[in-house]
Design a protein around this motif. Structure first.
Motif, PDB file in Angstrom:
ATOM      1  N   GLU A   5      -6.226  14.104  -0.104  1.00 22.61           N
ATOM      2  CA  GLU A   5      -6.362  13.078   0.934  1.00 22.61           C
ATOM      3  C   GLU A   5      -5.554  13.435   2.180  1.00 22.61           C
ATOM      4  O   GLU A   5      -5.984  13.140   3.302  1.00 22.61           O
ATOM      5  N   GLU A   9      -7.127  13.944   6.033  1.00 25.85           N
ATOM      6  CA  GLU A   9      -6.604  13.352   7.264  1.00 25.85           C
ATOM      7  C   GLU A   9      -6.217  14.422   8.288  1.00 25.85           C
ATOM      8  O   GLU A   9      -6.430  14.238   9.488  1.00 25.85           O
ATOM      9  N   LYS A  50       2.411   9.344   9.712  1.00 26.55           N
ATOM     10  CA  LYS A  50       1.631   8.117   9.899  1.00 26.55           C
ATOM     11  C   LYS A  50       1.241   7.966  11.358  1.00 26.55           C
ATOM     12  O   LYS A  50       0.079   7.691  11.680  1.00 26.55           O
ATOM     13  N   LEU A  55      -2.446   6.658  10.653  1.00 30.89           N
ATOM     14  CA  LEU A  55      -2.713   6.116   9.323  1.00 30.89           C
ATOM     15  C   LEU A  55      -2.292   4.656   9.204  1.00 30.89           C
ATOM     16  O   LEU A  55      -1.272   4.252   9.749  1.00 30.89           O
ATOM     17  N   SER A  56      -3.073   3.898   8.445  1.00 30.41           N
ATOM     18  CA  SER A  56      -2.696   2.523   8.118  1.00 30.41           C
ATOM     19  C   SER A  56      -1.648   2.562   7.008  1.00 30.41           C
ATOM     20  O   SER A  56      -1.465   3.583   6.339  1.00 30.41           O
ATOM     21  N   GLU A  58      -1.909   1.099   4.199  1.00 29.05           N
ATOM     22  CA  GLU A  58      -2.652   1.309   2.953  1.00 29.05           C
ATOM     23  C   GLU A  58      -2.952   2.792   2.738  1.00 29.05           C
ATOM     24  O   GLU A  58      -2.797   3.321   1.639  1.00 29.05           O
ATOM     25  N   ARG A  59      -3.350   3.462   3.804  1.00 28.05           N
ATOM     26  CA  ARG A  59      -3.671   4.896   3.711  1.00 28.05           C
ATOM     27  C   ARG A  59      -2.409   5.697   3.387  1.00 28.05           C
ATOM     28  O   ARG A  59      -2.471   6.663   2.620  1.00 28.05           O
ATOM     29  N   GLU A  62      -1.893   5.421  -0.256  1.00 28.80           N
ATOM     30  CA  GLU A  62      -2.878   6.220  -1.002  1.00 28.80           C
ATOM     31  C   GLU A  62      -2.513   7.704  -1.008  1.00 28.80           C
ATOM     32  O   GLU A  62      -2.736   8.392  -2.001  1.00 28.80           O
TER      33      GLU A  62
END
Length: 67
Positions: A5, A9, A50, A55-56, A58-59, A62
């Motif tokens: 992940e 990104e 971030k 990035l949020s 939540e992300r 994750e």
């Protein structure tokens, strides 16, 4: 840490690991080790990623706090 992940990104933002490492102030060797789970990203590094990657919260969870 979910390296897949993180790679997604980085690709989405057209960033290589060396460029991302430089942008957050660490060496590329250290970034690779952290991405592979050999060591952990520091909180300040996660915050910089971030912001860099947009990035949020939540992300972030994750990617950096996955089992």
């Amino acid at each position: 840490m979910n390296k897949t992940e993180l790679d997604v990104e980085l690709a989405r933002n057209h960033l290589s690991i060396p460029k991302a490492a430089d942008a957050i102030g660490i060496g590329k060797k250290a970034f690779y080790a952290k991405a592979k789970g050999e060591s952990q990203f520091k909180q300040v590094e996660i915050q910089r990623l971030k912001k860099l990657l947009g990035l949020s919260d939540e992300r972030v969870s994750e990617i950096f706090f996955a089992d």
